[in-house]
Design a protein around this motif. Structure first.
Motif, short mmCIF file in Angstrom:
data_model
loop_
_atom_site.label_atom_id
_atom_site.label_comp_id
_atom_site.label_asym_id
_atom_site.label_seq_id
_atom_site.Cartn_x
_atom_site.Cartn_y
_atom_site.Cartn_z
N VAL A 1 1.57 -7.43 4.75
CA VAL A 1 1.17 -6.08 4.12
C VAL A 1 2.40 -5.30 4.58
O VAL A 1 3.10 -5.40 5.22
CB VAL A 1 0.31 -5.58 5.00
CG1 VAL A 1 -0.16 -3.72 4.67
CG2 VAL A 1 -1.03 -6.17 5.45
N VAL A 2 2.99 -4.60 3.21
CA VAL A 2 4.03 -3.63 2.77
C VAL A 2 3.54 -2.18 2.56
O VAL A 2 3.10 -1.87 1.94
CB VAL A 2 5.26 -4.43 2.18
CG1 VAL A 2 6.09 -3.10 1.95
CG2 VAL A 2 4.84 -5.36 2.63
N PHE A 3 3.59 -1.69 3.53
CA PHE A 3 3.36 -0.07 3.41
C PHE A 3 4.68 0.77 3.25
O PHE A 3 5.98 0.24 3.33
CB PHE A 3 2.80 0.40 4.89
CG PHE A 3 1.40 0.94 4.94
CD1 PHE A 3 0.83 -0.18 5.43
CD2 PHE A 3 1.57 2.22 5.73
CE1 PHE A 3 -0.54 -0.16 5.47
CE2 PHE A 3 -0.70 2.48 6.22
CZ PHE A 3 -1.00 1.18 6.00
N SER A 4 4.41 1.81 2.42
CA SER A 4 5.27 2.45 1.09
C SER A 4 4.38 3.92 1.91
O SER A 4 3.83 4.02 1.56
CB SER A 4 5.36 2.73 -0.19
OG SER A 4 6.23 3.36 -0.53
N SER A 5 5.35 4.61 2.68
CA SER A 5 5.01 6.00 3.03
C SER A 5 6.08 6.90 4.01
O SER A 5 7.23 5.59 4.23
CB SER A 5 3.96 6.06 3.94
OG SER A 5 3.27 7.33 3.92
N LEU A 6 6.27 8.00 3.22
CA LEU A 6 7.85 8.73 4.14
C LEU A 6 7.22 9.29 5.66
O LEU A 6 5.49 9.56 5.28
CB LEU A 6 7.35 10.47 3.85
CG LEU A 6 8.60 10.59 2.57
CD1 LEU A 6 8.40 11.15 2.02
CD2 LEU A 6 9.65 9.41 2.20
N ALA A 7 7.71 8.73 6.00
CA ALA A 7 7.43 8.50 7.91
C ALA A 7 7.71 8.63 8.97
O ALA A 7 9.43 8.23 8.62
CB ALA A 7 6.98 6.58 8.28
N SER A 8 7.50 9.02 10.16
CA SER A 8 8.17 9.67 11.10
C SER A 8 8.83 7.72 12.24
O SER A 8 7.97 6.88 12.29
CB SER A 8 7.57 10.27 12.49
OG SER A 8 6.32 9.00 12.62
N PRO A 9 9.73 8.49 12.70
CA PRO A 9 10.22 7.22 13.21
C PRO A 9 9.52 6.83 14.30
O PRO A 9 9.47 5.65 14.12
CB PRO A 9 12.01 7.51 13.83
CG PRO A 9 12.47 8.63 13.64
CD PRO A 9 10.99 9.97 12.92
N ALA B 1 1.08 -1.00 -0.36
CA ALA B 1 0.14 0.16 -0.03
C ALA B 1 1.29 1.40 0.20
O ALA B 1 1.56 1.60 1.04
CB ALA B 1 -1.06 -0.02 1.45
N PHE B 2 0.63 2.14 -1.14
CA PHE B 2 1.44 3.46 -1.31
C PHE B 2 0.42 4.33 -0.53
O PHE B 2 -0.52 4.67 -0.99
CB PHE B 2 2.04 3.75 -2.71
CG PHE B 2 2.19 4.88 -2.88
CD1 PHE B 2 3.77 5.44 -2.77
CD2 PHE B 2 1.60 5.51 -4.04
CE1 PHE B 2 4.13 6.90 -2.08
CE2 PHE B 2 2.40 7.25 -3.04
CZ PHE B 2 3.83 8.06 -2.58
N LEU B 3 1.36 5.62 0.59
CA LEU B 3 0.42 6.15 1.56
C LEU B 3 0.89 7.46 1.33
O LEU B 3 0.43 8.62 2.14
CB LEU B 3 -0.05 5.62 2.80
CG LEU B 3 -1.32 4.77 2.33
CD1 LEU B 3 -1.23 3.62 3.11
CD2 LEU B 3 -2.65 5.11 2.38
N SER B 4 1.80 8.02 0.10
CA SER B 4 3.05 9.00 -0.07
C SER B 4 3.45 9.67 1.44
O SER B 4 4.31 8.67 1.37
CB SER B 4 1.46 10.15 -0.55
OG SER B 4 2.19 10.86 -1.02
N SER B 5 2.92 10.58 2.16
CA SER B 5 3.39 11.34 2.83
C SER B 5 2.83 10.55 4.50
O SER B 5 2.79 11.54 5.72
CB SER B 5 4.08 12.50 3.34
OG SER B 5 4.05 12.51 1.43
N VAL B 6 1.39 10.50 4.50
CA VAL B 6 0.83 10.75 5.61
C VAL B 6 1.53 9.16 6.59
O VAL B 6 1.07 9.75 7.72
CB VAL B 6 -0.55 8.98 4.96
CG1 VAL B 6 -1.29 8.39 6.67
CG2 VAL B 6 -1.03 9.40 3.84
N GLY B 7 2.66 8.70 6.81
CA GLY B 7 3.36 8.18 7.84
C GLY B 7 4.31 9.52 8.11
O GLY B 7 4.84 8.95 9.77
#
Lengths: 709, 709
Positions: B424-432, B393-399
């Motif tokens: 499930v594998v997520f893809s998003s820019l995310a905070s630690p 799942a690609f969620l841009s910068s939601v993370g």
């Protein structure tokens, strides 16, 4: 076909407005009409801002106007965020006011179908009529970092957080553009202009590339492209970028069948074949990235002022023998030349560190920790005696310590003053301060060594493309006596006659209407010969046994003639048979396939592949948009993996690649001249004889366009 | 051959010591003998620490001892940092004290040549004699994160900064290991054990893999490997890791010629062919990474508790149609199945978001911003009706926003409770913080969408390998009447007779000593036939025209006999000719090549490739270490790109892959049984007939080992 590029208005007002009006401006800074105003106010944009909203006297602290015509001063750019039904009226107002550029953020147009399609057509018409350049609709807007202009509602722009730089980005997709913006901030890449084109009712990706190509602040153009709508504009844009020395890095999705289907359903537009894009990108020196990491690695590499490598020789300097070998592996994947150091130089390196690896990679070993000056002395010997065009240096985590990093950089610069034409890429885990220090000195820095090597390969690619572009490679002239394409189905001999008139040699052959004529022609050509059914109605002769090879004498020939006529009568009773083709038995050579197809976007496109199972089983083919010159044809041949067969395997002599390249260029010129009359051409096989002996089309099919007859 | 694995002492004392002695301990914490002590003191290691230094009473605040024998309590591990000449004496002391494990950080041994080689041999002998396990020399030491044991001098360990986790790493190279340690810290990956093996005088990479395989705290084994020294130990280690369900990810350099040369000069050891390693890794379900990013992406993916995907069906969920298409492209590169949603389900998705892309990728569009619950409802429909084994799942910068990320995770978990077997594998820019939250829930998170897809592919690979490992695939039994290999050169008919006895069928053929015998044999076999010179002294018959095919009757046969005998006399006058081989003309089939070679490390190795130019021009071959079963042979066939030819191209029927796999397995069993007697076997071509009709060796060569006669 759209209007030629010259007649289209500049995009300058979009990126360099003195004043901006925001249509549908909202007091709520989280709304689509509130956010751009909020961003523009807080980012420090230096021009005037006019909220347009008939229902309020003030929006976000600024005086609001009912329409743009009520604004006292000039307005260059309108950002439009009113609901779809009101967009056209807003744009009419803008045009009346003399606004030169508009960005329509609103959605509800072609992407939703129905009434939206008509509304969008109305915007397109308005843009054409008035010359106002319109971005969108259904887009994320635009940014100029230098002007601190945030004409967008993407959350990725919140808080500005952008560093001015030399990369400009255009994305057809708003979501993709927004994600890239976040990435750019995260990586700290220097950005100049950013724009998303959405439904592209007027401004498209090609327009933006053209604008970036003419923009002095842009060095690298990053483009996310789904489907081109206008070949000429895209080709002109890429050509201009190349001419101006800008590096273009694209993400074009749809390489795979699943990806292409996803892209097609997403854009609802008929994209040209992906392989045609691949060919086009190579034709214009564009780098096509396969991942977003790669997209920005290459953009970053081109944005730092490193010299363009003069060749493919790569020097590898390392503190880890293992990483050295890993970098050598990846360099080989990238077709870089990891040439060894001269023996003498290896001895000199051994004097510096007795247990070093001196060959290339040059392994300084952990001795560097004890004596930091080993870096400069090793590096100098590599440039001096290894003559490498580009050096990738792996330094583990040294970049995390400013003191050590400064010393390494000083040593590096001392050597580079003597070799200013050599490019250097560092790989080390590094602090942001060290990274900036290196970049300012024109030294690229990557955390990961394989990414450093791939970036070096990109620098080499762009340098080669620049040199290639600097050399004229005009398409050859169409021969004076070239015959026009047929208007109805023709047989293979007629096809080969036409192709021969266009400069593509065929095997010597004659048509014979009856058995005696066949025997006469065979005697004239000389045995052994091949006999084939000649019929415009039988496209795939071999499937009905319509070809008999290796006929050694007249008796065999006569028997074969009767067999063929019998087979034609049995398997294709309706076919009009012109007789048989008598051809000289082909010499030994390498079988290739040349084709021409009409691409819905790019028109006449030339395909090349090796014969046999290579094309069918491996899709090992190269494409180019017609017409092109001999150097381009050569590049095309070089892209095909099966090319090794042309170099001579299993004791065969090297094949005549010169003649093959000439045939490809000639075919491209013919195809381009007759784009409208030719549905497809299939030369299969074109036999490439040993070097100096040319090529021979053994079989050929020309299919005219159905409307042409 | 080294001693069998069972007789070697455990590595537990190295990683689980109660007390550590540091030989050559220095008061200067920047020196090689001072740093480990400094690290161990400051990291909070919970065992006793004894500096060993005859010249000081106290080192870094701890009481020092002249030798380890002077230490009052037990010592399990010695870290040795004295100069090379004193190392052996120090280790003798340790052995006398009953120390079970030692890490020799000092350099100046085999890597420097000369006296160092003898010193190292002395250490090896001591280790063998005493059973003490010795790591190094010339290594960077070891770490146990759980024990806060920093038995290393790598600057990368300074300040500890390591998070406990399920990844254990072994690196032959200290520099590589140190760099990886920095990377692990930078990425915040959870680490369990870390060790570098350096010159491997005793403990080698295989020992460490074996130890990790038996360690409950380790889920993922990362190994950097330069050259294996002992096939049996490495194979046993990989087999044990697979049996225990550990994932093994390796970096093995030397894929390319340049890389292999670099690796060889670096390790000064003869590595087996890289393609043999490639085969071995596939044989034991190891993932071979091509970059350091990939090494840790895959290690990370396996360290999070995601379910093992049940198949290759990949669902793609995205907020950007463009990124969706990009992910589909990369999924195709990874041979994942981007199967479309059922039509009905597509309609249901359209009801949620009318303008979504419902096919797969499922594009939620920017509507997700307006209604976050769309994520859960889309995801549920994908699992319920798409039946995907794994979803990216690609969620841009939601993370980057904790609040939104928590909501998405809750929705995800609600669905996964009903489908606990889906990964499930997520893809998003995310905070630690968001990253940790997702990982704790068994959901992988990657910044970059293509890396997320590749990680999903790795999960699928490991799951398939586990299933494959769970199914017995014993090598077939050697047939009772299998003939031994020859002790001197034999002709092709003899070779085929031996191979036939081992279970690899050959084309029917007879040897005939003279012309009349040839005619008799041909009549018995039935025309048309092939005639070939039969001579053990002529290995490559076709090069001297020693093969004539397509003989239709006795007259042609007799003429051909005379031609062949003439050619043999002319071109190979010294050859002893046994007569001619008369063989039935081969049927139509696919030509393949089967081979056996003796690898310096791995012994008998079986090679498979397609015939024709594929092997020579494209190196399109697969290797396996002998012996292996039919399922392994099938996997081997599947790795070769030319495999498409076996499936039937150009209207040919599919080939008999069952019989081909059986022949490969049979060959592997024969080769393994006679490893010492066979230099090489070359079956070229082995003709694979249409399905159900078997295979036929058309030509074969068995070269006995020179010493065997």
């Amino acid at each position: 076909m759209a209007s030629p590029i010259a007649s289209r208005g500049s995009l300058a007002p979009l990126f360099e407005p003195r004043a901006i009006a925001v249509y549908g401006a909202s007091s709520d800074p989280t709304k689509i009409g509130g956010r751009p105003l909020d961003f523009l106010k807080s980012s420090g944009f230096d021009g005037a801002l006019y909220p347009i909203n008939p229902k309020a006297a003030q929006i976000q602290g600024l005086p609001a106007f009912a329409t743009v015509s009520a604004v006292p001063g000039p307005v260059d750019l309108a950002i439009v965020a009113v609901p779809a039904p009101g967009v056209l009226a807003a744009l009419e107002d803008c045009a009346a006011k003399g606004v030169c550029g508009a960005v329509v953020l609103s959605s509800g147009f072609a992407e939703t179908g129905g009434q939206g399609v008509a509304w969008q057509a109305g915007i397109s018409a308005l843009a054409r009529r008035t010359g106002m350049r319109v971005v969108g609709p259904n887009c994320m807007g635009l940014i100029s970092v230098r002007r601190r202009l945030l004409g967008t509602f993407t959350p990725s722009a919140a808080g500005f957080g952008l560093v001015p730089g030399r990369i400009s980005l255009v994305s057809q997709s708003g979501a993709f553009g927004g994600y890239c913006l976040s990435l750019i901030r995260q990586r700290g890449l220097g950005l100049n202009l950013w724009i998303t084109t959405g439904n592209q009712c007027d401004v498209d990706v090609a327009d933006c590339i053209t604008h970036f190509a003419g923009d002095d602040g842009t060095q690298v153009i990053v483009a996310y492209l789904e489907a081109a709508t206008d070949k000429d504009r895209l080709v002109a844009a890429l050509a201009l970028a190349r001419e101006r020395g800008k590096r273009v890095v694209v993400m074009k999705v749809g390489r795979s069948e699943a990806g292409a289907q996803a892209a097609a359903s997403h854009t609802a537009s008929l994209a040209g074949s992906d392989q045609v894009y691949e060919g086009l990108f190579r034709q214009y020196g564009v780098w096509r990235a396969r991942s977003i990491d790669e997209l920005f690695d290459v953009a970053y590499a081109c944005s730092v002022n490193a010299p363009a490598p003069l060749g493919r020789r790569l020097g590898l300097l390392t503190v880890s023998g293992g990483v050295g070998a890993l970098m050598a592996d990846v360099a080989s994947d990238c077709a870089l030349d990891v040439a060894p150091m001269p023996e003498d130089a290896q001895r000199r390196l051994k004097e510096l560190v007795p247990f070093c690896g001196p060959r290339n990679p040059v392994d300084m070993t952990a001795q560097l920790v004890n004596d930091l000056t080993l870096f400069g002395s090793n590096f100098q010997i590599m440039l001096e005696e290894g003559g490498y065009d580009v050096v990738v240096a792996f330094l583990s985590s040294v970049g995390q310590v400013m003191e050590l990093s400064r010393s390494l950089l000083e040593q590096l610069q001392a050597v580079l003053r003597r070799f200013p034409d050599r490019a250097v890429v560092f790989s080390s885990l590094a602090s942001p301060e060290v990274r900036r220090m290196y970049e300012a000195a024109g030294v690229l820095l990557f955390d990961e060594p394989t990414r450093a090597v791939r970036a070096a390969a990109a620098l080499v690619y762009f340098a080669e493309q620049s040199r290639r572009a600097a050399q004229a490679d005009p398409p050859p002239a169409l021969p004076a006596g070239a015959l026009p394409p047929p208007v109805r189905a023709i047989n293979e001999t007629q096809a080969k006659t036409i192709l021969a008139s266009a400069g593509i040699a065929a095997v010597p052959e004659r048509i014979a209407a009856d058995e005696d004529a066949a025997a006469r022609e065979a005697a004239a050509l000389g045995y052994p010969v091949v006999l084939k059914i000649a019929s415009a109605d039988i496209a795939h002769k071999s499937e009905i046994g319509g070809v008999i090879v290796g006929l050694a004498d007249e008796a065999q020939l006569r028997k074969a003639f009767r067999t063929l006529t019998q087979r034609a009568a049995t398997h294709a009773p309706q076919a009009r048979v012109d007789g048989v083709v008598v051809a000289r038995m082909a010499e030994r050579g390498v079988e290739t396939i040349l084709g021409v197809v009409r691409d819905p976007v790019f028109g006449a496109v030339v395909m090349f592949g090796l014969g046999g199972v290579f094309v069918e089983a491996f899709q090992d083919v190269a494409f180019r948009v017609a017409p092109f010159g001999v150097a381009e044809a050569r590049a095309m041949i070089g892209e095909v993996k099966g090319r090794v067969l042309l170099r001579g395997v299993r004791g065969q002599p090297p094949a005549d690649e010169d003649a093959l390249a000439a045939a490809l260029a000639a075919l491209s010129v013919y195809a381009a001249r007759h784009t409208d009359g030719i549905e497809s051409i299939d030369i299969n096989p074109l036999l490439v004889l040993p070097r100096g002996r040319g090529v021979q089309a053994l079989d050929a099919l020309i299919v005219p366009t159905t409307g042409a007859a």
